[in-house]
Motif scaffolding. Sequence first.
Motif, PDB file in Angstrom:
ATOM      1  N   GLY A   1      52.698   8.382  88.668  1.00 25.76           N
ATOM      2  CA  GLY A   1      51.238   8.431  88.707  1.00 25.76           C
ATOM      3  C   GLY A   1      50.662   9.774  89.075  1.00 25.76           C
ATOM      4  O   GLY A   1      49.450   9.899  89.255  1.00 25.76           O
ATOM      5  N   VAL A   2      51.503  10.811  89.202  1.00 25.29           N
ATOM      6  CA  VAL A   2      50.943  12.117  89.556  1.00 25.29           C
ATOM      7  C   VAL A   2      50.133  12.632  88.372  1.00 25.29           C
ATOM      8  O   VAL A   2      50.497  12.417  87.211  1.00 25.29           O
ATOM      9  CB  VAL A   2      52.027  13.134  89.987  1.00 25.29           C
ATOM     10  N   THR A   3      49.007  13.268  88.651  1.00 25.16           N
ATOM     11  CA  THR A   3      48.111  13.685  87.585  1.00 25.16           C
ATOM     12  C   THR A   3      47.951  15.197  87.518  1.00 25.16           C
ATOM     13  O   THR A   3      47.103  15.704  86.783  1.00 25.16           O
ATOM     14  CB  THR A   3      46.732  13.025  87.763  1.00 25.16           C
ATOM     15  N   ALA A   4      48.742  15.918  88.308  1.00 28.01           N
ATOM     16  CA  ALA A   4      48.749  17.376  88.216  1.00 28.01           C
ATOM     17  C   ALA A   4      50.112  17.884  88.686  1.00 28.01           C
ATOM     18  O   ALA A   4      50.748  17.267  89.541  1.00 28.01           O
ATOM     19  CB  ALA A   4      47.638  17.989  89.070  1.00 28.01           C
ATOM     20  N   LEU A   5      50.546  18.988  88.097  1.00 24.42           N
ATOM     21  CA  LEU A   5      51.780  19.646  88.519  1.00 24.42           C
ATOM     22  C   LEU A   5      51.418  21.036  88.995  1.00 24.42           C
ATOM     23  O   LEU A   5      50.574  21.702  88.402  1.00 24.42           O
ATOM     24  CB  LEU A   5      52.761  19.772  87.350  1.00 24.42           C
TER      25      LEU A   5
ATOM     26  N   HIS B   1      49.211  17.636  79.096  1.00 22.36           N
ATOM     27  CA  HIS B   1      47.850  17.197  78.796  1.00 22.36           C
ATOM     28  C   HIS B   1      47.836  15.874  78.034  1.00 22.36           C
ATOM     29  O   HIS B   1      46.996  15.009  78.296  1.00 22.36           O
ATOM     30  CB  HIS B   1      47.100  18.281  78.026  1.00 22.36           C
ATOM     31  N   ALA B   2      48.769  15.717  77.118  1.00 18.00           N
ATOM     32  CA  ALA B   2      48.830  14.462  76.367  1.00 18.00           C
ATOM     33  C   ALA B   2      49.121  13.283  77.294  1.00 18.00           C
ATOM     34  O   ALA B   2      48.759  12.144  77.001  1.00 18.00           O
ATOM     35  CB  ALA B   2      49.899  14.557  75.274  1.00 18.00           C
ATOM     36  N   ALA B   3      49.770  13.559  78.424  1.00 23.72           N
ATOM     37  CA  ALA B   3      50.101  12.502  79.384  1.00 23.72           C
ATOM     38  C   ALA B   3      49.067  12.395  80.506  1.00 23.72           C
ATOM     39  O   ALA B   3      49.288  11.688  81.489  1.00 23.72           O
ATOM     40  CB  ALA B   3      51.495  12.768  79.968  1.00 23.72           C
ATOM     41  N   GLY B   4      47.952  13.107  80.368  1.00 20.61           N
ATOM     42  CA  GLY B   4      46.918  13.035  81.410  1.00 20.61           C
ATOM     43  C   GLY B   4      47.290  13.789  82.667  1.00 20.61           C
ATOM     44  O   GLY B   4      46.865  13.432  83.762  1.00 20.61           O
ATOM     45  N   ILE B   5      48.082  14.830  82.513  1.00 17.46           N
ATOM     46  CA  ILE B   5      48.543  15.614  83.668  1.00 17.46           C
ATOM     47  C   ILE B   5      48.058  17.060  83.544  1.00 17.46           C
ATOM     48  O   ILE B   5      48.248  17.700  82.506  1.00 17.46           O
ATOM     49  CB  ILE B   5      50.088  15.566  83.772  1.00 17.46           C
ATOM     50  N   LYS B   6      47.442  17.558  84.612  1.00 20.69           N
ATOM     51  CA  LYS B   6      46.994  18.947  84.666  1.00 20.69           C
ATOM     52  C   LYS B   6      48.151  19.851  85.092  1.00 20.69           C
ATOM     53  O   LYS B   6      49.073  19.393  85.766  1.00 20.69           O
ATOM     54  CB  LYS B   6      45.860  19.092  85.686  1.00 20.69           C
ATOM     55  N   VAL B   7      48.052  21.115  84.728  1.00 22.61           N
ATOM     56  CA  VAL B   7      49.089  22.070  85.133  1.00 22.61           C
ATOM     57  C   VAL B   7      48.454  23.204  85.940  1.00 22.61           C
ATOM     58  O   VAL B   7      47.541  23.893  85.464  1.00 22.61           O
ATOM     59  CB  VAL B   7      49.838  22.644  83.915  1.00 22.61           C
ATOM     60  N   VAL B   8      48.933  23.364  87.165  1.00 23.61           N
ATOM     61  CA  VAL B   8      48.504  24.439  88.058  1.00 23.61           C
ATOM     62  C   VAL B   8      49.646  25.439  88.124  1.00 23.61           C
ATOM     63  O   VAL B   8      50.798  25.039  88.352  1.00 23.61           O
ATOM     64  CB  VAL B   8      48.251  23.886  89.482  1.00 23.61           C
ATOM     65  N   ILE B   9      49.343  26.717  87.934  1.00 23.33           N
ATOM     66  CA  ILE B   9      50.410  27.712  88.102  1.00 23.33           C
ATOM     67  C   ILE B   9      50.281  28.404  89.451  1.00 23.33           C
ATOM     68  O   ILE B   9      49.186  28.635  89.957  1.00 23.33           O
ATOM     69  CB  ILE B   9      50.436  28.777  86.981  1.00 23.33           C
ATOM     70  N   ASP B  10      51.428  28.727  90.024  1.00 21.52           N
ATOM     71  CA  ASP B  10      51.438  29.631  91.161  1.00 21.52           C
ATOM     72  C   ASP B  10      51.141  31.025  90.613  1.00 21.52           C
ATOM     73  O   ASP B  10      51.495  31.350  89.473  1.00 21.52           O
ATOM     74  CB  ASP B  10      52.821  29.607  91.835  1.00 21.52           C
TER      75      ASP B  10
ATOM     76  N   ASP C   1      43.923  31.270  79.094  1.00 23.09           N
ATOM     77  CA  ASP C   1      43.815  31.037  77.654  1.00 23.09           C
ATOM     78  C   ASP C   1      44.935  30.147  77.119  1.00 23.09           C
ATOM     79  O   ASP C   1      44.815  29.580  76.031  1.00 23.09           O
ATOM     80  CB  ASP C   1      43.791  32.369  76.891  1.00 23.09           C
ATOM     81  N   LYS C   2      46.017  30.033  77.880  1.00 23.08           N
ATOM     82  CA  LYS C   2      47.101  29.113  77.487  1.00 23.08           C
ATOM     83  C   LYS C   2      46.767  27.678  77.864  1.00 23.08           C
ATOM     84  O   LYS C   2      47.544  26.758  77.591  1.00 23.08           O
ATOM     85  CB  LYS C   2      48.427  29.525  78.142  1.00 23.08           C
ATOM     86  N   GLY C   3      45.678  27.488  78.612  1.00 25.06           N
ATOM     87  CA  GLY C   3      45.255  26.111  78.905  1.00 25.06           C
ATOM     88  C   GLY C   3      45.611  25.589  80.285  1.00 25.06           C
ATOM     89  O   GLY C   3      45.503  24.390  80.532  1.00 25.06           O
ATOM     90  N   ILE C   4      46.009  26.475  81.200  1.00 25.44           N
ATOM     91  CA  ILE C   4      46.285  25.990  82.558  1.00 25.44           C
ATOM     92  C   ILE C   4      45.014  25.386  83.152  1.00 25.44           C
ATOM     93  O   ILE C   4      43.898  25.735  82.766  1.00 25.44           O
ATOM     94  CB  ILE C   4      46.819  27.108  83.484  1.00 25.44           C
ATOM     95  N   ASP C   5      45.225  24.477  84.108  1.00 23.76           N
ATOM     96  CA  ASP C   5      44.102  23.732  84.685  1.00 23.76           C
ATOM     97  C   ASP C   5      43.749  24.182  86.092  1.00 23.76           C
ATOM     98  O   ASP C   5      42.711  23.778  86.623  1.00 23.76           O
ATOM     99  CB  ASP C   5      44.451  22.250  84.729  1.00 23.76           C
TER     100      ASP C   5
END
Length: 707
Positions: free
Chosen positions: A97-101, A152-161, A246-250
Amino acid sequence: MAFFRGKRRFQLVASMLSAVLAGAGNAANAGDVSNDVNFTSDVIYQIMTDRFHDGDQANNPSGSLYSFGCSDLKKYCGGDWAGIAQKITDGYLTGMGVTALWISQPVENVFAVAPTAAGDTSYHGFWARDFKRTNPIFGSMADFENLIAVAHAAGIKVVIDFAPNHTSPSRQGDPLYMEDGVLNDDGTFVASLNSDTSGVFYHNGGTDFSTYEDGIYRGLFDLADFNHQNGTIDGYLKDAINLWLDKGIDGIRVDAVKHMPFGWSKAWMNSTLEHRPVFAFGEWFLGDGEVDPLNHKYANESGMGLLDFRFGNAIRSVLKFGTSDWNGFHGMITDTATAYHEVIDQVTFIDNHDMSRFHSVGADPRRADMALAVTLTSRGTPVVYYGTEQYMTGDNDPTNRGYMTSFDTTTRGYNVVKKLAALRQANSALGYGDTEQRWVNNDIYIFEREYAGNVVLVAINKAFTGSTNITGLFTSMPAGTYADELGSLLDGNAITVNANGSVDAFDLAAGEVAVWHKVGGASAPTIGHVGPMMTRAGQAITIDGEGFGASAGSATVGGVAGTVLSWSDTQVKLQVPSVTPGFHSVNVNGSTAYTGLEVLTNSQVSVRFVVNNASTVVGQNVYLTGSVHELSNWTATNSGSIGPFFNQVVHQYPSWYQDVSVPAGQTIEFKFVKIDGLGNVTWEAGSNHIFTAPASGTAEVNVNWQY
Ligand code: NOJ
Ligand code: NOJ
Ligand code: CA
């Protein structure tokens, strides 16, 4: 050609994934990846990319960079973006159920192995050499784009360090040490520590952490330390983050913010938000029990939230170390509710890669489950460190960064996260609510989160033995019987609430956690969250909440109506109107004010202000004030003016300096003031200094104190 192949591949994976998700019925739990400025209903899962899952053995390094089987935790172990994508498609991450990485810094790192006893490598991602290229050991740009698409297709955001403070370990006078802290720009050499003709780096040695100034203008450990006032570096770091945006990170986790100038960080954040607004949270490390007003100021005025070390240290004291109790914990909750303007934008955690893992050898894993349950139901945006749900252990770096041991979906920890991540999506009280203590003693904490008629009540008993009969408990949930949302995973029971809000007596067993909730329904427009909290006229803000009504009404900033860009019952996108720059309230259809939105005068640039020959008496410090909001609008107090200025590292007393975020292209009048601890103010004589800030880049203004 290569790009085309990459794109085709991720489109294929993404469409296969949607099919899988539809079949498994998991999509209902998915988060809203379209809202990148509000993470409060999300659960972020922190992954050390190298340590999670090896999805592509072809990109593993060889020789002394690599440890087969990860027996040597100072080496690369093979984890990569393909591996993370696999753990989304196989359902491990979506099922939890995690919604962001939050993943390791993705940029190219040094390939050199440190000549230390351990032979350290850059597996953690914090030793950048080129911020515009990928770390090929994590994958190609096509692999990165694929991860974003799959997530994104799985409803998960991506945060980069992202670590804009430094490059890599280096030594002044020893150009052959590792890669000499080299910085490249998409493959073209910019500078290295010992080949730095344009002043890209500071050359002030390493910090002893004695003062805020020392930590900023000297190196962190032996990491080559950027001079952010250098125009090349300023532009480079703005362009670099834009490339990843621009690569779409959230979202962005910004490393070591305590070690970068506040003014530069704010100008960088402004540039970032103007490129594309996303949630950013900085790392300002606080030790156990440490409270730092500068940390609060940073969270309130930089445009970023922060990792919530006060929360993390407090929960660890209560449930891991047993050195504090729930009264102490609740004290932290009430203090932080006022110290942080937006406590819900601070990012909570129970452990991470810079401290001992929460679970330890020989401890009862239930302690970790309890800590996860409290954290996922508390104010703030929660992070789960990879492997905590598998009860991984490790007290020190690098044992706290072990290779993921298993992907067991039946652990209690995994299922606690699963239940509560779903509840964060279902009940907005967890994202937006305040915190009320309903019942407390040293072992027992019953707290209630409430927002617009939505309520979550949480009870925990940390005692090792014996149950307590709970009498005299009240809640704002309406009359009824409520089942434990954890499904008795931690031995919770149902409760019965009476019409007057009293709860029938019940037993709370040792080690029990129960969560009860009620989704209400706003009777009036109620704002839950505004993002980003730093903006300027003409830019868009996203106002989330409930009860806004189906048809467009009026939304205001500082009492002035903005242009409505979109409107629904739960979200208004508003173009910020022209208002006097400063901190303002936001209202929707006459709602209670959501305070603290900073409206800047204009885009920001970082300017170094230097004043020479400013002698002071003991207790006095030099501050700056001036004609714009960013220079405090002529406020002359030690809490309102800009400062205290620095006088040790880059310039020495009686010269004073600071890097300040000011409106680009604006002509500014300013003066320096000396203020003592009692608030007595000595103004500079003469007329105001006048300076026109550059339209972009950085600048320096250097004046003598006017006697
Ligand atoms: C803080 C990071 O979290 C830590 O792991 C790293 O070593 C330093 N900053 C330097 O980047
Ligand atoms: C009962 C009270 O109602 C509650 O507010 C308090 O926290 C507990 N007693 C513990 O003192
Ligand atoms: Ca690999």
